[in-house]
Every structure is written in C-alpha cells, then in structure tokens.
Design a protein around this motif. Structure first.
Motif, short mmCIF file in Angstrom:
data_model
loop_
_atom_site.label_atom_id
_atom_site.label_comp_id
_atom_site.label_asym_id
_atom_site.label_seq_id
_atom_site.Cartn_x
_atom_site.Cartn_y
_atom_site.Cartn_z
N SER B 44 58.64 15.10 -40.75
CA SER B 44 59.88 15.25 -39.97
C SER B 44 60.75 16.37 -40.54
CB SER B 44 60.67 13.96 -39.82
OG SER B 44 60.38 13.04 -40.77
N LEU B 45 60.66 16.56 -41.86
CA LEU B 45 61.36 17.70 -42.47
C LEU B 45 60.79 19.01 -41.91
CD1 LEU B 45 63.59 17.72 -44.56
CD2 LEU B 45 61.89 18.12 -46.33
N GLU B 59 59.46 11.42 -34.99
CA GLU B 59 58.48 11.28 -36.07
C GLU B 59 58.97 10.30 -37.13
OE1 GLU B 59 55.44 13.20 -36.38
OE2 GLU B 59 55.05 11.66 -37.86
N ALA B 60 60.26 10.48 -37.55
CA ALA B 60 60.79 9.62 -38.60
C ALA B 60 60.82 8.17 -38.14
CB ALA B 60 62.18 10.09 -39.01
N ALA B 61 61.23 7.94 -36.88
CA ALA B 61 61.41 6.56 -36.43
C ALA B 61 60.09 5.94 -35.98
CB ALA B 61 62.42 6.52 -35.28
N ILE B 62 59.29 6.69 -35.22
CA ILE B 62 58.06 6.10 -34.66
C ILE B 62 56.85 6.46 -35.52
CG2 ILE B 62 56.61 5.90 -32.62
CD1 ILE B 62 58.96 6.76 -30.95
N GLY B 63 56.62 7.78 -35.69
CA GLY B 63 55.41 8.22 -36.37
C GLY B 63 55.32 7.68 -37.79
N SER B 64 56.43 7.75 -38.52
CA SER B 64 56.40 7.28 -39.90
C SER B 64 56.84 5.82 -39.99
CB SER B 64 57.30 8.17 -40.75
OG SER B 64 57.35 7.70 -42.06
N GLY B 65 57.96 5.49 -39.34
CA GLY B 65 58.54 4.15 -39.48
C GLY B 65 57.70 3.05 -38.88
N VAL B 66 57.54 3.07 -37.55
CA VAL B 66 56.85 1.96 -36.89
C VAL B 66 55.37 1.94 -37.26
CG1 VAL B 66 56.28 0.92 -34.67
CG2 VAL B 66 58.52 1.94 -35.00
#
Lengths: 101, 311
Positions: B44-45, B59-66
C-alpha cells in the motif's frame, strides 16, 4: 519518470517468483499465498504504468480495486476448500502431492 | 524527482521482491503469513508512491487486512502439524527446469513489453478525464468504478455473493471451542468499533470527491465486525435476514439499472444530472452488503458444537 519503471520491474519479478512458487509449492496454503502475490504482481504492473501520465490514469486503478476485492473472494473460497480437505483427509496437500517430500 | 524519493522507490521495490522470496521459502507457514501481511502493508505504501491512494486504501484494508485475518484463521484451524511445510518450493531441480524456463521467458517478455512502451503513452486517462463532468462525482476512480465500468462492479458484487455461498457450503466442521477473549481485546473493541463505523461512513461519503468509496468503507466496517467476532464469537448463519442484507447491494444496483432501461435509457447508463445521487445510493447499499459479505467470509458457517453432516 523512473518511478513507474522501477515498480513495474518489481511487479514482473514478484509475478515470476510467485508463479514459480505456485507451480512448485506442495502445501495448499503456500499456493494460496503465491496466487495472491501473482495477482499483486499484475496489479503492480498495471498501477505503475498508469502512473506515467499526469494525472494518473484512473481506469487501471479501478481495475486493480476490482481485482483486490475478487482476490479476497478467491482466497476465502480457496481457504474454505483447504479447511474442508484438511478436516476430511488430514492433509494440507493435494492428493497428487502427498507422496513427495 | 529527488534522489531521496528514488532511493525510497528502489528500496521499497527490492524489499517487496525479497519478502515474496522469503515468504515462499520459509518452512514455518505462520512466519510466512506474517510476512505476507507485511508485504501487503508495504504494497500500500508503493500504491501511494504511484499516486493511487484509492488502491492503497483498498490494499491496506482488504488485500492485507481481511486476507491476512482469513489466512491466520485458516492457519489456526490447521493446527501446529498442518502449519509446517518442509517442502522447499523455490528450489530449482531437473524436474522443475521446464517450469522455471517458461516462467523466466514470461518474465523476459513482460519486462521487454514494459520497457518498450512509448514514453508519451497515456492509456485511457484523456478519455476518462473528458467524461468526468458527466460522471456525477469528482474522484476519477469512483467515477470509473461506479459509472464508466459499472457493469464490472455489479458483477463483482455478484462474485462476492457466490464466494459466500461457496464458503457456507464447504464449511461443515464443528467450531473449535472459542476461548473467552481477554479484557484487553474487549476494551479495544469497545473503543475501536464506534470509530470504525464512523470511519466507514466517512470513507463512503468521501468517495465522491476524494480517495475512498464503497469498498474501502465496507472493508473497515467488516474489520470492525471481525474484531467483534474475535472478542465475542457469534454465529452468522444463513438466516433469512442475513441473506437479504447480503443480497441488498446487488438488488439495489440491479434495480437502478433496470429502472434506467424502463425510463428509456440504457442499462446502468446514469443520466449526468442524477448520476451523483444514484452513485451515492448504490454505494451506500453496496457498502452494507460488502461489509457483511466480507464478515461472512471470515466467520464461515461453523456452529458451536454442531457436528459435521454424515456423508
């Protein structure tokens, strides 16, 4: 001007390493992670090339966002299949992979 | 571009590739999963560096988080024995040579096509910018997602619903006994959950003119639900109300499309005078549905004490 090329090349590298890992991995969870990274590599190429014009091209951004959401669906379904296989057969490898070390 | 920024770009790119290699070769899959989550956050960076803040949020919320939460949960159910993979995936040997060569060829072709693109290539940005005044919103990514490419987004929500059906069908294991959450997680949920609801609402509203939108808002809402589930496990079965809410976003989206056809227009072709309102209605309905869908993907269909169906 170099930033998009740097990231697009990194995307190609990520895609290739993860694709090879996807082909050679035995554990299904590792394959799911590899498949996710193959997707990320493709997204990286798309977004990097979209950053070349000014302002950036929004169409690849929208495509990638759709891709991220579909990716989480695929991951969830694949993990559910893995959980079911593990619960039924006690192995996290596909049947044809179980004889290998 | 300054030298600092170039150094950051190269460092980030090398780090991303290194993380990929590491997480594919580590034998401890728990460590690999943690590296995968780190990879998503660094990604995401990279999206921010590439001026794609909408993608960075998703990306931060779905791709990485969920996704990270889903993989960690699956790992927990595999237990200590299932989470170890001694096979060395990336090691090259004779049997893997043909696959390695094919992948290397693919990489060379891709790299060549990336480097040989003409410098003045602009993609579809000119067309998209020209159509912006008629889109009803000022954020070009939201305009593409919900106006220019609304068919894709409609079908994407359908794909989400299909995935939930698949997970519900496959999940037939009894739930592992849920340990009571500690007071820290409980307190964290109490503080974070209201904030997350507000942030989700803000992201939904901001999507029209700034980075944000239905998917990012829904992901934050779903993350709140996952936290709540971790603190106080609940069963999210295929109750009729749950099913209705899951289908609500798709139904509203489809109904607006059909209404436009009845009104003499084309399917999902928003008239520019009402486009802003219609997009907000679709996004609000979609946010609720997508949040519940993502939560349902995490919670699955396991029930306390319920046995597996006899084959």
């Amino acid at each position: 001007m170099t930033t998009p090329i740097v990231y697009a090349s990194a995307g190609v590298a990520m895609l290739c390493i993860a694709l090879f890992g996807f082909l050679t991995a035995r554990h299904v969870l590792r394959r799911i992670l590899a498949l996710n990274i193959v997707g990320s590599g493709v997204f990286m190429m798309l977004v990097a090339l979209a950053a070349r014009p000014d302002p950036p091209d929004p169409i690849p951004h929208a495509l990638v966002m759709t891709g991220i959401v579909v990716g989480v669906c695929v991951t969830a379904l694949a993990l559910a299949l893995l959980r079911r296989m593990f619960a039924d057969e006690g192995s996290a490898r596909l049947p044809e992979d179980r004889e290998f070390g | 571009m300054t030298a600092d920024a170039a150094a950051l770009d190269i460092l980030l790119a090398v780090l991303l590739v290194f993380l990929v290699w590491r997480l594919l070769t580590l034998s401890d899959l728990f460590k690999a999963t943690i590296l995968f989550i780190v990879f998503g956050l660094l990604l995401s960076l990279a999206w921010v560096r590439l001026r794609a803040p909408d993608v960075a949020l998703a990306e931060a919320a779905i791709g990485s988080g969920v996704t990270g939460a889903l993989v960690l949960d699956a790992l927990r159910r595999l237990g200590a024995h299932g989470a170890v993979d001694e096979a060395r995936p990336l090691r090259l040997n004779l049997a893997r040579l043909s696959g390695g060569l094919l992948v290397a060829c693919l990489g060379a072709i891709l790299l060549w096509s990336v480097l040989s693109l003409p410098a003045g290539w602009r993609g579809l940005s000119a067309e998209a910018m020209a159509a912006m005044p008629h889109s009803g919103v000022t954020n070009p990514v939201t305009a593409s997602l919900l106006n220019f490419r609304s068919h894709d987004t409609l079908l994407e929500i359908a794909v989400l619903m299909l995935a939930v059906l698949g997970v519900w069908t496959l999940d037939a294991e009894p739930k592992p006994s849920a340990e009571p959450a500690g007071p820290i997680l409980d307190l964290l949920v109490r503080i974070l959950l209201p904030l997350m609801v507000v942030v989700a609402g803000y992201l939904l509203w901001a999507g029209g003119h700034a980075p944000g939108g239905a998917f990012q808002g829904a992901a934050v809402l779903a993350a709140g639900g996952i936290l709540l589930h971790l603190a106080r496990p609940f069963y999210l079965g295929n109750h009729v109300i749950i099913r209705l809410v899951i289908g609500f976003g798709f139904a509203v989206f489809l109904a607006i499309g059909v209404m436009l056809v009845v009104g003499g227009g084309r399917f999902l072709e928003f008239p520019s005078r009402h486009a802003g309102t219609l997009i907000l209605v679709v996004e609000a309905a979609a946010t609720i549905s997508i949040a519940l869908i993502l939560l349902a993907l995490f919670v699955g269909n396991v029930r306390e004490g319920a046995g597996r169906d006899a084959p």
